[in-house]
Design an enzyme around this catalytic site. Structure first.
Site, short mmCIF file in Angstrom:
data_model
loop_
_atom_site.label_atom_id
_atom_site.label_comp_id
_atom_site.label_asym_id
_atom_site.label_seq_id
_atom_site.Cartn_x
_atom_site.Cartn_y
_atom_site.Cartn_z
N LYS A 39 0.85 -1.27 -0.06
CA LYS A 39 0.11 0.14 0.03
C LYS A 39 0.83 1.36 0.06
O LYS A 39 0.63 2.16 -0.63
CB LYS A 39 -0.79 -0.20 1.19
CG LYS A 39 -1.87 1.15 1.49
CD LYS A 39 -3.04 0.75 2.55
CE LYS A 39 -2.19 0.29 3.85
NZ LYS A 39 -2.03 1.45 4.87
N ARG A 118 -9.41 3.58 10.83
CA ARG A 118 -9.35 2.20 11.10
C ARG A 118 -10.38 1.48 11.62
O ARG A 118 -10.42 -0.02 11.40
CB ARG A 118 -8.08 2.03 12.00
CG ARG A 118 -6.59 1.63 11.66
CD ARG A 118 -5.48 1.57 12.82
NE ARG A 118 -4.66 0.80 12.60
CZ ARG A 118 -3.35 1.48 11.83
NH1 ARG A 118 -3.50 2.69 11.47
NH2 ARG A 118 -2.32 0.67 12.03
N ARG A 157 11.74 -11.62 4.24
CA ARG A 157 12.33 -10.18 4.75
C ARG A 157 13.42 -10.73 5.87
O ARG A 157 13.26 -11.33 6.66
CB ARG A 157 11.52 -9.13 5.12
CG ARG A 157 12.18 -7.83 5.51
CD ARG A 157 11.07 -6.74 5.55
NE ARG A 157 10.18 -6.86 6.76
CZ ARG A 157 9.62 -5.87 7.33
NH1 ARG A 157 9.38 -4.92 6.36
NH2 ARG A 157 8.90 -6.12 8.34
N ARG A 190 13.15 -10.71 11.82
CA ARG A 190 12.58 -10.32 12.77
C ARG A 190 11.28 -11.05 13.50
O ARG A 190 10.92 -11.75 12.70
CB ARG A 190 12.09 -9.01 12.48
CG ARG A 190 13.45 -7.65 12.52
CD ARG A 190 12.53 -6.40 12.12
NE ARG A 190 11.08 -6.31 12.33
CZ ARG A 190 10.60 -5.30 11.85
NH1 ARG A 190 10.94 -4.33 11.12
NH2 ARG A 190 9.19 -5.01 12.39
N ARG A 201 -1.39 -11.35 12.81
CA ARG A 201 -1.23 -9.83 12.36
C ARG A 201 -2.31 -9.77 11.34
O ARG A 201 -3.24 -9.08 11.29
CB ARG A 201 -0.10 -9.22 11.87
CG ARG A 201 0.66 -8.57 12.97
CD ARG A 201 1.94 -7.56 12.12
NE ARG A 201 2.90 -8.38 11.70
CZ ARG A 201 3.88 -7.97 10.76
NH1 ARG A 201 3.53 -6.82 10.37
NH2 ARG A 201 4.81 -8.69 10.20
P1 AMP Z 1 0.81 2.30 10.89
O1 AMP Z 1 2.03 2.89 10.29
O2 AMP Z 1 -0.51 2.54 10.09
O3 AMP Z 1 0.82 0.71 10.91
O4 AMP Z 1 0.67 2.67 12.39
C1 AMP Z 1 1.56 2.51 13.38
C2 AMP Z 1 0.62 2.38 14.81
O5 AMP Z 1 0.11 3.67 15.09
C3 AMP Z 1 -0.54 1.48 14.84
O6 AMP Z 1 0.02 0.07 15.07
C4 AMP Z 1 -1.04 2.15 15.95
O7 AMP Z 1 -0.52 1.76 16.95
C5 AMP Z 1 -1.10 3.55 15.71
N1 AMP Z 1 -2.29 4.05 14.66
C6 AMP Z 1 -2.08 4.46 13.46
N2 AMP Z 1 -3.23 4.96 12.96
C7 AMP Z 1 -4.38 4.47 13.90
C8 AMP Z 1 -5.58 4.67 13.88
N3 AMP Z 1 -6.28 5.33 12.85
N4 AMP Z 1 -6.21 4.12 15.06
C9 AMP Z 1 -5.46 3.76 16.13
N5 AMP Z 1 -4.29 3.44 16.13
C10 AMP Z 1 -3.42 3.95 15.09
#
Ligand code: AMP
Length: 248
Positions: A39, A118, A157, A190, A201
């Site tokens: 993405k 989300r 990876r 990792r 996940r």
């Molecule tokens: P990402 O880079 O989108 O995977 O976001 C990294 C982390 O930020 C996630 O694992 C969440 O802990 C937090 N996070 C990002 N966006 C959201 C959201 N819309 N709602 C809740 N937590 C978020």
């Protein structure tokens, strides 16, 4: 190139100013897709093509972690406290944070929202914010890929213990097995790149996103894109589907 003025405002809550020319037709899109579907790469291509700014809530949180805590807004301080305690950031907190940055949604460049919404509650809040700004979503791009392909992509990876660079055993193999091309450090897998962790996940993602996809489907906004093939192939597919779904 993403618009830096809007991006800075999104990341650091600064004033949203820019001298760059705005696209004639700003696109307002949400991107959905599990980890490993590519993405982020598609967001870069789309940003380049449409002039829209990629706005990622994950990026805001990463930027906030590196910032001086005293300089953060109340919503950001709540988010940091939750993350430090190993908790999920609540819907209310994320919504408050996006609301503080609502001007970035109406910058005139258009946006590619990545990582937000989300949950359905966040999607409803976004609808309200956009209505207040007199804007509408053009579409929601939902990148999908069979679990086994994601597992193959992510489990190959390898990360360098020394410089954190990554390689892939099939798609980007190092010159010497187990050795980082960049610094000669040892490559390792990792914990969260192990197939078992990836499946967990992906399942968690599926459970939280399925209702969101339904929500947007019911509004006629969902554009499902197969994320199989090369980044260029996926992008060609994205463009064709966008053209069909979104009128000028
Ligand atoms: P990402 O880079 O989108 O995977 O976001 C990294 C982390 O930020 C996630 O694992 C969440 O802990 C937090 N996070 C990002 N966006 C959201 C959201 N819309 N709602 C809740 N937590 C978020």
């Amino acid at each position: 190139m993403a618009n830096q003025g809007v991006l800075q405002a999104w990341l650091y809550g600064k004033e949203c100013v820019s001298m760059e020319p705005k696209p004639a037709r700003p696109y307002h899109l949400v991107l959905l897709g599990a980890p490993g579907v590519g993405k982020g790469t598609q967001a870069e291509f789309l940003s380049e093509k449409l002039g829209a700014v990629q706005l990622s809530t994950g990026d805001v949180f990463r930027a906030a972690k590196a910032a001086d805590a005293g300089a953060l807004s109340p919503a950001m301080q709540d988010a940091m406290a939750a993350m430090k305690a190993g908790k999920l950031v609540s819907d209310d907190t994320v919504i408050a944070m996006v609301r503080e940055r609502a001007a970035c949604l109406a910058s005139g460049y258009g946006f590619l929202l990545d990582g937000f919404p989300r949950t359905v509650q966040q999607a409803e809040a976004l609808d309200e914010m956009l209505a207040d700004l007199g804007l509408k979503l053009d579409g929601v791009l939902n990148y999908t890929l069979p679990t086994e392909i994601v597992v193959q992509r992510l489990s190959g990876r390898r990360t360098c213990r020394q410089c954190q660079a990554t390689a892939h055993v099939i798609f980007n193999p190092p010159k010497q097995d187990g050795v980082c091309d960049k610094c000669g450090g040892a490559l390792f897998q990792r914990e969260d790149d192990r197939p078992e962790s990836i499946r967990v996940r992906l399942q968690a993602y599926e459970e939280s996103t399925a209702p969101l996809a339904q929500y947007y489907d019911a509004k006629g906004l969902l554009i499902t894109v197969s994320a199989e093939g090369s980044p260029a192939e996926i992008f060609a597919r994205t463009e064709a589907l966008l053209k069909q779904a979104v009128s000028d």
